[in-house]
Design a protein around this motif. Structure first.
Motif, PDB file in Angstrom:
ATOM      1  N   PHE A  92       0.608  -1.137   0.133  1.00 38.85           N
ATOM      2  CA  PHE A  92      -0.010  -0.360   0.053  1.00 38.85           C
ATOM      3  C   PHE A  92       0.772   1.490   0.002  1.00 38.85           C
ATOM      4  N   GLY A  93       1.940   1.164  -0.860  1.00 41.80           N
ATOM      5  CA  GLY A  93       3.054   2.277  -1.085  1.00 41.80           C
ATOM      6  C   GLY A  93       4.493   1.741   0.035  1.00 41.80           C
ATOM      7  N   SER A  94       3.433   1.718   1.590  1.00 45.78           N
ATOM      8  CA  SER A  94       5.332   1.431   2.688  1.00 45.78           C
ATOM      9  C   SER A  94       6.147   0.803   2.160  1.00 45.78           C
TER      10      SER A  94
ATOM     11  N   TYR B 177       0.433   6.597  -0.122  1.00 47.69           N
ATOM     12  CA  TYR B 177      -0.097   5.886   1.012  1.00 47.69           C
ATOM     13  C   TYR B 177      -0.843   5.644  -0.121  1.00 47.69           C
ATOM     14  N   ARG B 178      -1.672   4.608  -0.894  1.00 48.91           N
ATOM     15  CA  ARG B 178      -2.478   3.972  -1.693  1.00 48.91           C
ATOM     16  C   ARG B 178      -3.565   5.371  -2.525  1.00 48.91           C
ATOM     17  N   GLY B 179      -2.992   5.957  -3.015  1.00 47.95           N
ATOM     18  CA  GLY B 179      -4.257   6.858  -3.714  1.00 47.95           C
ATOM     19  C   GLY B 179      -3.197   8.136  -4.014  1.00 47.95           C
ATOM     20  N   ALA B 180      -1.405   7.743  -3.291  1.00 47.42           N
ATOM     21  CA  ALA B 180      -0.986   9.266  -2.819  1.00 47.42           C
ATOM     22  C   ALA B 180      -0.878  10.537  -3.440  1.00 47.42           C
TER      23      ALA B 180
ATOM     24  N   GLN C  40      -1.577  -8.222  -5.708  1.00 53.88           N
ATOM     25  CA  GLN C  40      -1.953  -7.541  -6.977  1.00 53.88           C
ATOM     26  C   GLN C  40      -2.822  -8.779  -7.154  1.00 53.88           C
ATOM     27  N   GLY C  41      -1.728  -9.940  -7.539  1.00 56.67           N
ATOM     28  CA  GLY C  41      -2.309 -10.811  -9.422  1.00 56.67           C
ATOM     29  C   GLY C  41      -1.605 -10.736 -10.220  1.00 56.67           C
ATOM     30  N   HIS C  42      -0.339  -9.955 -10.355  1.00 57.33           N
ATOM     31  CA  HIS C  42       0.619  -9.692 -10.496  1.00 57.33           C
ATOM     32  C   HIS C  42       0.741 -12.049 -11.816  1.00 57.33           C
TER      33      HIS C  42
ATOM     34  N   SER D 281       0.178   2.527  -9.608  1.00 59.80           N
ATOM     35  CA  SER D 281      -0.774   1.809 -10.632  1.00 59.80           C
ATOM     36  C   SER D 281      -0.245   1.615 -11.605  1.00 59.80           C
ATOM     37  N   ARG D 282       1.218   0.740 -11.470  1.00 56.65           N
ATOM     38  CA  ARG D 282       1.666   1.506 -12.921  1.00 56.65           C
ATOM     39  C   ARG D 282       1.611  -0.495 -13.480  1.00 56.65           C
ATOM     40  N   SER D 283       1.795  -1.434 -12.887  1.00 58.19           N
ATOM     41  CA  SER D 283       1.901  -2.780 -13.202  1.00 58.19           C
ATOM     42  C   SER D 283       1.732  -3.355 -14.461  1.00 58.19           C
TER      43      SER D 283
ATOM     44  N   GLY E 255     -10.062   1.530 -18.412  1.00 59.46           N
ATOM     45  CA  GLY E 255      -9.524   0.900 -19.632  1.00 59.46           C
ATOM     46  C   GLY E 255     -10.128  -0.689 -20.012  1.00 59.46           C
ATOM     47  N   GLU E 256      -8.944  -1.091 -20.524  1.00 57.08           N
ATOM     48  CA  GLU E 256      -9.546  -2.652 -21.084  1.00 57.08           C
ATOM     49  C   GLU E 256      -8.702  -3.330 -19.783  1.00 57.08           C
ATOM     50  N   ILE E 257      -9.889  -4.306 -19.768  1.00 53.13           N
ATOM     51  CA  ILE E 257      -9.343  -4.899 -18.663  1.00 53.13           C
ATOM     52  C   ILE E 257      -9.182  -6.773 -18.593  1.00 53.13           C
TER      53      ILE E 257
ATOM     54  N   LYS F 148      -5.711   0.125 -18.566  1.00 52.45           N
ATOM     55  CA  LYS F 148      -5.524   2.449 -17.516  1.00 52.45           C
ATOM     56  C   LYS F 148      -5.707   1.253 -15.605  1.00 52.45           C
ATOM     57  N   GLY F 149      -4.613   1.675 -15.145  1.00 53.86           N
ATOM     58  CA  GLY F 149      -4.484   1.553 -13.534  1.00 53.86           C
ATOM     59  C   GLY F 149      -5.411   0.801 -13.208  1.00 53.86           C
ATOM     60  N   VAL F 150      -5.916   0.399 -11.581  1.00 51.42           N
ATOM     61  CA  VAL F 150      -6.670   0.531 -11.036  1.00 51.42           C
ATOM     62  C   VAL F 150      -6.368   0.466  -9.529  1.00 51.42           C
ATOM     63  N   GLY F 151      -5.473  -0.076  -8.944  1.00 50.51           N
ATOM     64  CA  GLY F 151      -5.493  -0.622  -8.502  1.00 50.51           C
ATOM     65  C   GLY F 151      -5.234   0.618  -7.214  1.00 50.51           C
ATOM     66  N   GLU F 152      -5.279   2.126  -7.525  1.00 52.07           N
ATOM     67  CA  GLU F 152      -5.574   3.250  -6.391  1.00 52.07           C
ATOM     68  C   GLU F 152      -6.832   3.669  -6.879  1.00 52.07           C
TER      69      GLU F 152
HETATM   70  N1  PCD Z   1      -5.225  -4.910 -13.683  1.00 51.64           N
HETATM   71  C1  PCD Z   1      -6.533  -5.853 -14.882  1.00 51.64           C
HETATM   72  N2  PCD Z   1      -6.802  -4.492 -15.343  1.00 51.64           N
HETATM   73  C2  PCD Z   1      -6.894  -3.386 -15.891  1.00 51.64           C
HETATM   74  C3  PCD Z   1      -5.503  -3.126 -15.008  1.00 51.64           C
HETATM   75  C4  PCD Z   1      -5.277  -3.628 -13.483  1.00 51.64           C
HETATM   76  O1  PCD Z   1      -6.666  -6.425 -14.868  1.00 51.64           O
HETATM   77  N3  PCD Z   1      -7.179  -2.871 -16.472  1.00 51.64           N
HETATM   78  C5  PCD Z   1      -5.134  -5.992 -12.268  1.00 51.64           C
HETATM   79  C6  PCD Z   1      -3.811  -6.318 -12.742  1.00 51.64           C
HETATM   80  O2  PCD Z   1      -2.484  -7.254 -13.342  1.00 51.64           O
HETATM   81  C7  PCD Z   1      -3.077  -6.056 -11.139  1.00 51.64           C
HETATM   82  C8  PCD Z   1      -3.812  -5.537 -10.257  1.00 51.64           C
HETATM   83  O3  PCD Z   1      -5.144  -4.998 -11.701  1.00 51.64           O
HETATM   84  O4  PCD Z   1      -2.852  -7.304 -10.974  1.00 51.64           O
HETATM   85  C9  PCD Z   1      -3.384  -4.112  -9.863  1.00 51.64           C
HETATM   86  O5  PCD Z   1      -2.998  -3.359 -11.890  1.00 51.64           O
HETATM   87  P1  PCD Z   1      -2.315  -2.103 -11.195  1.00 51.64           P
HETATM   88  O6  PCD Z   1      -3.282  -0.986 -11.542  1.00 51.64           O
HETATM   89  O7  PCD Z   1      -1.288  -1.371 -12.833  1.00 51.64           O
HETATM   90  O8  PCD Z   1      -1.866  -1.357  -9.852  1.00 51.64           O
HETATM   91  P2  PCD Z   1      -0.069  -2.164  -9.719  1.00 51.64           P
HETATM   92  O9  PCD Z   1       1.042  -1.425  -9.821  1.00 51.64           O
HETATM   93  O10 PCD Z   1      -0.476  -3.906  -9.842  1.00 51.64           O
HETATM   94  O11 PCD Z   1      -0.013  -2.488  -8.436  1.00 51.64           O
HETATM   95  C10 PCD Z   1       0.227  -1.144  -7.236  1.00 51.64           C
HETATM   96  C11 PCD Z   1      -0.850  -0.534  -6.767  1.00 51.64           C
HETATM   97  C12 PCD Z   1      -0.511   0.215  -5.657  1.00 51.64           C
HETATM   98  S1  PCD Z   1      -0.062   1.554  -6.199  1.00 51.64           S
HETATM   99  C13 PCD Z   1      -1.251   0.183  -4.124  1.00 51.64           C
HETATM  100  S2  PCD Z   1      -0.828   1.509  -2.478  1.00 51.64           S
HETATM  101  C14 PCD Z   1      -1.990  -1.159  -3.521  1.00 51.64           C
HETATM  102  C15 PCD Z   1      -2.512  -1.347  -5.055  1.00 51.64           C
HETATM  103  O12 PCD Z   1      -1.740  -1.929  -6.213  1.00 51.64           O
HETATM  104  N4  PCD Z   1      -1.414  -2.153  -3.102  1.00 51.64           N
HETATM  105  C16 PCD Z   1      -1.526  -3.224  -2.691  1.00 51.64           C
HETATM  106  N5  PCD Z   1      -3.128  -2.839  -4.699  1.00 51.64           N
HETATM  107  C17 PCD Z   1      -3.070  -3.584  -3.517  1.00 51.64           C
HETATM  108  N6  PCD Z   1      -3.590  -4.995  -3.281  1.00 51.64           N
HETATM  109  C18 PCD Z   1      -2.530  -6.004  -2.740  1.00 51.64           C
HETATM  110  N7  PCD Z   1      -3.512  -6.934  -2.136  1.00 51.64           N
HETATM  111  N8  PCD Z   1      -2.151  -5.319  -1.932  1.00 51.64           N
HETATM  112  C19 PCD Z   1      -1.491  -4.255  -2.376  1.00 51.64           C
HETATM  113  O13 PCD Z   1      -0.375  -4.085  -1.452  1.00 51.64           O
HETATM  114 MO1  PCD Z   1       0.888   2.662  -4.055  1.00 51.64          MO
HETATM  115  O14 PCD Z   1       1.535   4.014  -5.068  1.00 51.64           O
HETATM  116  O15 PCD Z   1       1.903   1.329  -3.271  1.00 51.64           O
HETATM  117  O16 PCD Z   1       0.123   3.716  -2.205  1.00 51.64           O
END
Ligand code: PCD
Length: 795
Positions: free
Chosen positions: A264-266, A378-381, A517-519, A557-559, A676-678, A748-752
């Motif tokens: 979550f950033g830490s 921290y998440r969303g930074a 995240q599930g890479h 949210s770059r991966s 974007g595309e999921i 596009k990113g979605v994590g944050e």
């Molecule tokens: N995805 C999909 N689709 C789309 C987007 C995305 O499927 N369209 C998915 C991927 O592949 C991955 C996930 O979803 O598996 C996420 O992504 P992204 O948005 O690119 O993001 P990444 O780079 O991988 O990651 C990062 C983020 C962040 S940033 C944070 S805080 C958080 C989130 O991630 N952390 C965490 N989420 C999470 N989850 C978990 N389980 N754990 C964690 O720790 Mo910072 O800047 O570091 O503050």
């Protein structure tokens, strides 16, 4: 300019994998206890480190007596900051983001002269067992001369206090501005109305499930350091540890991030503690392990947010937003964490336009040193803080004008045909259909009807509130050139290797580093899609700088976009090389080959075909390749995108507030996200669920508290409230899909995203419920007490 084709992923879909909600392959080992975390690893001759930390917020160190501790049974060595200095290593914890006029005070592995926050490391005990090391901490005697301290970012610069660092007499680390001051002043002078809000965004403690840990193994014979650690970005850690801190070249450091239990950033940052672990191993020639206790994590993991802000919005009577003006004091803590300067400056101010066409924006941020734990992403930074400000402003603006808050938002949305849209806050949004997502979210709750019901219920002394949170954010930290112009001391690219072996299976080596995240699942989906294989044919490897030569890591949210983009590009190169081999062996031209289900087929002669896995075998045999072609079938890819990606969406919350008790009941929560595309809808939904929980946590429960002595009061799980699942409603999630034109796979990113959206949505809902009590804004966390006081007219 040539842009890689966006929208549809390139493969033929035969893998059926990109876009399908397949289960996460990594979950079985993680859930059955087979996952290996840093603390699970043991090495022969391993010793244990415990760090002696200051219990003063601000004090001069008069003396440190370690003799009793050193004499204890099982204690191998005790080192102080002076020992580190004497060892001659560079001994700096460098910042990774410069700003104009930035004051960069010394930041050492262990303090020598002063302690500047409670928890500052001052000595290291190495013992045969963790218990012996921790016991010995109590025998270290430190004499301090206490100094007056300051924990609040406004007081730090406005009150006459002894500075945290002598270099910054007024505690100002930077004074940052973005936007046009004159144009904004003019807009405010011309506009029909101005509304404003004073708000605080409290300090948040990240609370990853696994506390930070490190295991260092220095090998005298080769002069090589192996370091297992809880890292979101092993390559960045390798870089920051090398020259600046330990004085080793990068090729003498191997950083391994095994399973990491949340970040979550830490776990982005280069903290002193992991460096001390490495240094101790270098002194002793023995492996050294450090495992933070939970309380140590509360005290030393970088905190997030800590903003005090005045925001103003200028509007015309018809609801047109004319301008936004913001001034923020951002607490940085006692030392500059690597991105502690970037987060409250660029990441924050550049999203202040939100989803709206706002012609004039000006923002000033005063970054202040305080006697507290360093603050960083921290998440969303930054984007979370910025979207919170603009969404609060739109709400107070709507009140001021007597326009429905959904309607005011709608009137100012950037229309779909304006993309790419350059906002007055300097970003160029890639693509968006904001109204579509907003309508979808509002439809889920039958917005107009619900407003009716709200009016009716008020006559019965029942107070429901409808909160709306529109967000757009800059995800996928990159491109390098832009980041460099803004002060980044590292690149914004990502790197991967896509490698067939002679048996036709594929290994993807990725420079990002998963923390949950599930890479391993989504990257396999990307590669399988491009190569016409099944995900079972693809193995994903992350988190080891010796196996994966280069990378930048996982944050912002770059991966998916940068890392996944790199994998898709590499896989396409691999496929094209395979196509040339197929054409050669099938005695046809590459243009006469169709690719489907992993099979290259001669157009019009479908019985003449070769499977890509057979070609992989041929590529390593090397007996019959096109003239001049090198054997093997793998590609190393570096991908430096041309822009961020800009996820967006609308979240809606419906709450009921009990004015007698201040209790808040969340009745409904709807999240419409557009990333974007999921790649994997189930993973995306999981990301959104977790993000909402953390966003609601910040709005209703969380917040670090320092007492009058500068001691952190919230240092245990029963003192710092994170939301329990029983406190959260069933979330309803939905998506729209607006591909990013700047990304090879349109993602596009979605994590944050959801964390960014949920906090303003919740506050909007509660304040909406409290409208009959004349409440325009309430600061977080919205505890029952503060809600109750507000209904009593006591804010
Ligand atoms: N995805 C999909 N689709 C789309 C987007 C995305 O499927 N369209 C998915 C991927 O592949 C991955 C996930 O979803 O598996 C996420 O992504 P992204 O948005 O690119 O993001 P990444 O780079 O991988 O990651 C990062 C983020 C962040 S940033 C944070 S805080 C958080 C989130 O991630 N952390 C965490 N989420 C999470 N989850 C978990 N389980 N754990 C964690 O720790 Mo910072 O800047 O570091 O503050």
């Amino acid at each position: 300019e040539a842009t890689e084709s966006a929208t549809e992923p390139d493969g033929d879909g035969s893998g059926g994998t990109f876009g399908s909600a397949i289960k996460r392959g990594e979950d079985v080992p993680l859930l059955t206890g087979d996952g290996e975390y840093t603390d699970d690893i043991s090495l022969r001759g391993m010793t244990h480190l415990a760090i002696c930390r200051s219990d003063h917020a601000h004090a001069r160190i008069e003396s440190i007596d370690t003799s009793d501790a050193a004499a204890m049974d099982g204690v191998i060595a005790v080192y102080t900051g002076e020992d580190v200095v004497e060892s001659g290593v560079p001994n700096t914890i460098p910042t990774a983001w410069d700003l104009p006029g930035l004051v960069q005070p010394q930041y050492r592995m262990l303090a020598t002269d002063k302690v500047r926050y409670e928890g500052t490391g001052i000595a290291a005990v190495i013992a045969e067992t963790p218990h012996a090391a921790h016991d010995a901490l109590e025998r270290i005697t430190v004499e301090y001369e206490p100094l007056e301290h300051v924990t609040d970012p406004v007081e730090a610069v406005e009150r006459d206090v002894p500075p945290v660092h002598d270099e910054a007499a007024d505690n100002v680390a930077f004074d940052f501005e973005l936007g046009e001051v004159d144009a904004t002043d003019e807009a405010f002078a011309d506009a029909d109305r101005v509304a404003s809000v004073d708000l605080r965004q409290p300090r948040i403690i990240p609370n990853a499930m696994e506390p930070r840990a490190a295991l260092a193994d220095w090998e005298n014979a080769t002069g090589k350091l192996r370091l297992w650690m809880t890292s979101q970005n092993p390559h960045l850690h390798r870089m920051l540890l090398s020259a600046g801190t330990l004085g080793l070249p990068e090729n003498k450091i191997q950083v391994i991030a095994p399973e990491v239990g949340g970040g979550f950033g830490s776990k982005i940052y280069h903290y002193p503690d992991e460096a001390v672990t490495a240094w101790c191993s270098m002194q002793l020639g023995r492996p050294v392990k450090w495992q933070a206790t939970r309380s140590e994590s509360y005290l030393t993991d970088c905190h997030g947010r800590d903003h005090v802000t005045t925001g103003e919005i200028a509007l015309d009577d018809d609801g047109t937003i004319r301008g936004v003006r913001v001034e923020t004091h951002a607490g940085l803590g006692a030392q500059l964490s690597q991105f502690g300067t970037a987060t409250p400056s660029y990441l924050y101010t550049t999203v202040l336009s939100g989803q709206y066409t706002i012609p004039a924006i000006h923002c000033r941020v005063i970054g202040a040193f305080t006697n507290t734990t360093p603050v960083d992403a921290y998440r969303g930074a930054g984007r979370a803080e910025g979207i919170y400000v603009i969404e609060r402003l739109v709400d107070v603006g709507a009140r001021e004008l007597g326009i429905d808050p959904a309607e005011l938002r709608r009137r100012n949305l950037v229309p779909p045909d304006e993309f790419p849209y350059e906002s007055a806050a300097a970003l160029v949004y890639d693509s968006g259909e904001y109204e579509r997502a907003m309508d979808l979210a509002l439809d889920h709750i039958d917005y107009d009807e619900l407003r009716e019901r709200q009016r009716e219920l008020r006559d019965e002394d029942r107070y429901i509130g409808i909160g709306i949170g529109n967000f757009v954010e800059s995800a996928g930290l990159s491109p390098s050139g832009l980041a460099g112009d803004l002060g980044a001391q590292a690149g914004g690219w990502e790197s991967s290797i896509v490698r067939f072996d002679s048996t036709g299976s594929v290994t993807v080596l990725a420079g990002t580093a998963d923390q949950g995240q599930g890479h391993r699942t989504t990257y396999a989906q990307i590669a399988a899609e491009e190569l016409g294989l099944s995900v079972d044919d693809v193995d994903v490897v992350e988190g080891d700088t010796d196996r994966i030569p280069q990378g930048m890591g996982t944050y912002g949210s770059r991966s998916a976009s940068v890392g996944g983009g790199s994998i898709a590009r590499g896989a396409r190169e691999v496929r094209e090389k395979a196509r040339r081999i197929a054409a050669h062996q099938l005695e046809t031209s590459v243009d006469d080959l169709e690719f489907e289900d992993g099979e290259f087929r001669v157009t019009g002669a479908p019985d003449r075909s070769l499977h890509i896995q057979t070609i992989a075998h041929e590529a390593y045999l090397g007996h019959d390749l096109p003239e001049g072609m090198d054997p093997g079938l793998e590609e190393t890819n570096f991908y430096d995108p041309e822009n961020f990606t800009y996820p967006f969406g609308t979240h809606v919350a419906v709450v009921e507030v009990d004015p007698e008790t201040g209790e808040i009941e969340i009745e409904r929560y709807i999240a419409v996200d557009d990333c974007g595309e999921i790649i994997n809808p189930m993973i995306v939904e999981g990301q959104v669920h977790g993000g909402i929980a953390q966003g609601i946590g910040a709005a209703l429960y969380e917040g670090a508290v320092y007492d009058d002595n500068g001691h952190l009061q919230t240092r245990r799980m029963d003192e710092y409230a994170v939301p329990h699942s029983t406190q959260l409603p069933e979330f309803k999630t939905d998506n729209t899909v607006t591909p990013s034109p700047h990304n090879p796979i349109g993602v596009k990113g979605v994590g944050e995203s959801a964390t960014i959206a949920a906090t303003p949505t919740m506050v909007s809902a509660v304040v909406d419920a409290l409208e009959p009590f004349g409440v325009d804004h309430l600061d977080m966390p919205l505890t029952p007490e503060s809600v109750w006081r507000a209904t009593e007219g006591d804010q």
